[in-house]
Design a protein around this motif. Structure first.
Motif, PDB file in Angstrom:
ATOM      1  N   MET A 167     -13.842 -39.014 -51.433  1.00 19.73           N
ATOM      2  CA  MET A 167     -13.644 -38.924 -49.688  1.00 19.73           C
ATOM      3  C   MET A 167     -13.292 -40.391 -49.323  1.00 19.73           C
ATOM      4  O   MET A 167     -14.258 -41.227 -49.553  1.00 19.73           O
ATOM      5  N   GLN A 168     -12.165 -40.606 -48.626  1.00 23.19           N
ATOM      6  CA  GLN A 168     -11.925 -41.837 -48.059  1.00 23.19           C
ATOM      7  C   GLN A 168     -12.341 -42.021 -46.712  1.00 23.19           C
ATOM      8  O   GLN A 168     -12.227 -41.053 -46.049  1.00 23.19           O
ATOM      9  N   ASN A 169     -13.204 -43.133 -46.350  1.00 24.62           N
ATOM     10  CA  ASN A 169     -13.572 -43.271 -45.063  1.00 24.62           C
ATOM     11  C   ASN A 169     -12.624 -44.132 -44.300  1.00 24.62           C
ATOM     12  O   ASN A 169     -12.680 -45.425 -44.551  1.00 24.62           O
ATOM     13  N   GLU A 215     -12.272 -34.486 -39.557  1.00 20.59           N
ATOM     14  CA  GLU A 215     -12.037 -35.602 -39.040  1.00 20.59           C
ATOM     15  C   GLU A 215     -11.440 -36.459 -40.185  1.00 20.59           C
ATOM     16  O   GLU A 215     -10.352 -37.014 -40.032  1.00 20.59           O
ATOM     17  N   SER A 216     -12.183 -36.392 -41.181  1.00 17.67           N
ATOM     18  CA  SER A 216     -11.933 -37.193 -42.205  1.00 17.67           C
ATOM     19  C   SER A 216     -10.240 -36.947 -42.987  1.00 17.67           C
ATOM     20  O   SER A 216      -9.543 -37.690 -43.292  1.00 17.67           O
ATOM     21  N   ARG A 249      -7.683 -38.199 -40.548  1.00 15.47           N
ATOM     22  CA  ARG A 249      -7.535 -39.544 -40.637  1.00 15.47           C
ATOM     23  C   ARG A 249      -6.792 -40.085 -41.849  1.00 15.47           C
ATOM     24  O   ARG A 249      -6.032 -40.598 -41.709  1.00 15.47           O
ATOM     25  N   GLN A 250      -7.033 -39.405 -43.180  1.00 11.60           N
ATOM     26  CA  GLN A 250      -6.365 -39.409 -44.214  1.00 11.60           C
ATOM     27  C   GLN A 250      -4.885 -39.186 -43.811  1.00 11.60           C
ATOM     28  O   GLN A 250      -3.876 -39.827 -44.598  1.00 11.60           O
ATOM     29  N   SER A 253     -11.252 -46.247 -41.199  1.00 13.20           N
ATOM     30  CA  SER A 253     -11.749 -46.734 -39.887  1.00 13.20           C
ATOM     31  C   SER A 253     -10.786 -46.864 -38.924  1.00 13.20           C
ATOM     32  O   SER A 253      -9.598 -46.891 -39.212  1.00 13.20           O
ATOM     33  N   GLY A 257     -12.932 -33.821 -47.676  1.00  9.92           N
ATOM     34  CA  GLY A 257     -13.874 -34.410 -46.391  1.00  9.92           C
ATOM     35  C   GLY A 257     -13.766 -33.390 -45.594  1.00  9.92           C
ATOM     36  O   GLY A 257     -13.360 -32.340 -45.579  1.00  9.92           O
TER      37      GLY A 257
END
Length: 166
Positions: free
Chosen positions: A1-3, A146-147, A150-151, A5, A143
């Protein structure tokens, strides 16, 4: 999973702005699962009116048909989360705007709504140019809601840069 920002999204949108300004392109967005997040990122940047034309948030199938000209047969045959619909959304955004380039996103951000063939995290992104060039890509993000969103936004922005250059 990529976080991913807010700072990462902001850095990417600066690259988008530089690329579109350099090529004298105006952008339009057509968003479903991201609910206008790509357009928000664009308009967070001061001066974006020089390269951002408009955004469509077409969450329902009816909105996709009414605002973007997505074909009912495409929705029935392939579903809203499909290559065909992503590409029709991208072309429809161009046809219903004064933009030169578009991005369209349709997917399943979760936590519900996934199926065995289209699990949560499935996102199709399409990019189109006035030259009738349309390309799309399937992503399988992991994820929470939200994740995944975002991705999707980050990958949409990266694709705008690539397609504006090609």
């Amino acid at each position: 999973m990529q976080n991913i920002s807010d700072a990462s999204l902001q850095a990417k949108i600066i690259q988008v702005a530089e690329t579109l300004n350099k090529n004298h392109f105006m952008l339009t967005t057509a968003e479903s699962c991201t609910g206008g997040w790509v357009a928000k990122c664009c308009t967070d940047l001061a001066g974006s009116s020089s390269w951002f034309e408009r955004g469509f948030v077409t969450y329902s199938n009816q909105a996709k048909q009414d605002q973007l000209g997505v074909q009912l047969t495409s929705l029935q045959q392939f579903g809203a989360v499909s290559q065909t619909v992503a590409e029709e959304m991208a072309l429809g955004a161009l046809n219903n705007s004064c933009a030169d380039i578009s991005v369209a996103l349709t997917g399943i951000a979760g936590p519900d709504g996934g199926t065995e063939t289209k699990p949560v995290g499935t996102v199709w992104i399409g990019w189109a140019r006035k030259s009738d060039k349309v390309v799309s890509q399937l992503f399988q993000f992991e994820g929470d809601r939200e994740s995944i969103r975002r991705q999707a936004v980050l990958n949409a922005l990266s694709g705008i840069i690539k397609n504006a250059r090609d």
